[in-house]
Design an enzyme around this catalytic site. Structure first.
Site, PDB file in Angstrom:
ATOM      1  N   HIS A 111      89.295  74.931  48.800  1.00 11.92           N
ATOM      2  CA  HIS A 111      89.002  74.233  47.623  1.00 11.92           C
ATOM      3  C   HIS A 111      89.359  75.006  46.376  1.00 11.92           C
ATOM      4  O   HIS A 111      89.690  74.462  45.712  1.00 11.92           O
ATOM      5  CB  HIS A 111      87.243  73.633  47.528  1.00 11.92           C
ATOM      6  CG  HIS A 111      87.282  72.134  49.055  1.00 11.92           C
ATOM      7  ND1 HIS A 111      88.438  71.565  49.110  1.00 11.92           N
ATOM      8  CD2 HIS A 111      86.899  72.731  49.230  1.00 11.92           C
ATOM      9  CE1 HIS A 111      88.558  70.514  49.874  1.00 11.92           C
ATOM     10  NE2 HIS A 111      87.209  70.828  50.082  1.00 11.92           N
ATOM     11  N   CYS A 160      85.365  54.253  29.650  1.00  8.46           N
ATOM     12  CA  CYS A 160      85.789  53.326  28.445  1.00  8.46           C
ATOM     13  C   CYS A 160      86.130  51.542  29.884  1.00  8.46           C
ATOM     14  O   CYS A 160      85.512  51.462  31.276  1.00  8.46           O
ATOM     15  CB  CYS A 160      87.004  53.416  28.136  1.00  8.46           C
ATOM     16  SG  CYS A 160      88.158  54.122  29.450  1.00  8.46           S
ATOM     17  N   THR A 219      88.331  50.831  31.685  1.00  7.91           N
ATOM     18  CA  THR A 219      88.719  50.494  33.426  1.00  7.91           C
ATOM     19  C   THR A 219      88.839  52.466  33.666  1.00  7.91           C
ATOM     20  O   THR A 219      89.028  52.840  34.633  1.00  7.91           O
ATOM     21  CB  THR A 219      90.164  50.728  33.007  1.00  7.91           C
ATOM     22  OG1 THR A 219      90.914  52.011  31.671  1.00  7.91           O
ATOM     23  CG2 THR A 219      90.533  49.422  32.297  1.00  7.91           C
ATOM     24  N   HIS A 269      85.109  69.147  46.576  1.00  9.58           N
ATOM     25  CA  HIS A 269      86.546  69.526  46.594  1.00  9.58           C
ATOM     26  C   HIS A 269      87.492  69.443  45.603  1.00  9.58           C
ATOM     27  O   HIS A 269      87.920  71.362  45.619  1.00  9.58           O
ATOM     28  CB  HIS A 269      87.222  68.594  47.676  1.00  9.58           C
ATOM     29  CG  HIS A 269      86.808  67.895  49.073  1.00  9.58           C
ATOM     30  ND1 HIS A 269      87.408  67.441  50.033  1.00  9.58           N
ATOM     31  CD2 HIS A 269      85.922  68.171  49.532  1.00  9.58           C
ATOM     32  CE1 HIS A 269      86.891  66.845  50.870  1.00  9.58           C
ATOM     33  NE2 HIS A 269      85.523  67.645  50.891  1.00  9.58           N
ATOM     34  N   ASP A 272      83.391  54.229  24.926  1.00 11.31           N
ATOM     35  CA  ASP A 272      83.808  53.815  22.867  1.00 11.31           C
ATOM     36  C   ASP A 272      83.551  52.239  23.536  1.00 11.31           C
ATOM     37  O   ASP A 272      82.390  51.758  23.844  1.00 11.31           O
ATOM     38  CB  ASP A 272      85.716  53.572  24.020  1.00 11.31           C
ATOM     39  CG  ASP A 272      86.217  52.418  24.967  1.00 11.31           C
ATOM     40  OD1 ASP A 272      85.514  51.826  25.877  1.00 11.31           O
ATOM     41  OD2 ASP A 272      87.094  52.416  24.934  1.00 11.31           O
TER      42      ASP A 272
END
Length: 142
Positions: A134, A65, A67, A98, A8
């Protein structure tokens, strides 16, 4: 390896640095937007990258973005996407090994460009372990 990338407005400038870095390393990079620092809606670009990954059009995705939180929430709504928000190199490596994460999410306002490029390198350079435990756990996601 092909890499889809999107951001963004808050992640736009870091996205440009990541694209240059990846291209310098020889990766094929497709930019799914946005194309400026003008305010925009991150779900549009997060969904576009996630859908490209889910459809098999790209091998890995990167979303940026402010955060990284919003992008990770949007991407993980798309079936087949395993998006991980990473702000350190260990998490980027571990989520590939993992969780077989196929989308890296980062916050341009929470990490600097130097660290971001190191995280990107860990993410794209680390293969999935294919350990039975996994694989079993990933199957439990849906």
């Amino acid at each position: 390896m092909t890499i889809a990338i999107g951001s963004d407005h808050g992640g736009y400038e870091l996205k440009l640095e990541v694209i240059k870095h990846l291209k310098d390393r020889g990766f094929e990079v497709t930019d799914y937007g946005c194309d400026s620092t003008a305010s925009c809606d991150y779900p549009i670009y997060g969904k576009a990258v996630a859908e490209a990954i889910a459809a098999g059009k790209q091998d890995l995705g990167i979303l940026i973005c402010g955060t990284g939180i919003g992008m990770s929430m949007v991407a993980n709504k798309v079936e087949g996407v395993r998006a991980a928000l990473c702000s350190d190199c260990f998490s980027a490596q571990a989520t590939r090994e993992h969780n077989n994460a196929n989308v890296l999410c980062m916050g341009a306002r929470t990490i600097g460009p130097g660290l971001a490029l190191m995280i990107v390198d860990k993410f794209v350079d680390t293969p999935f372990s294919n350990d039975e435990r996994h694989v079993r756990r990933i199957k439990m996601f849906s």
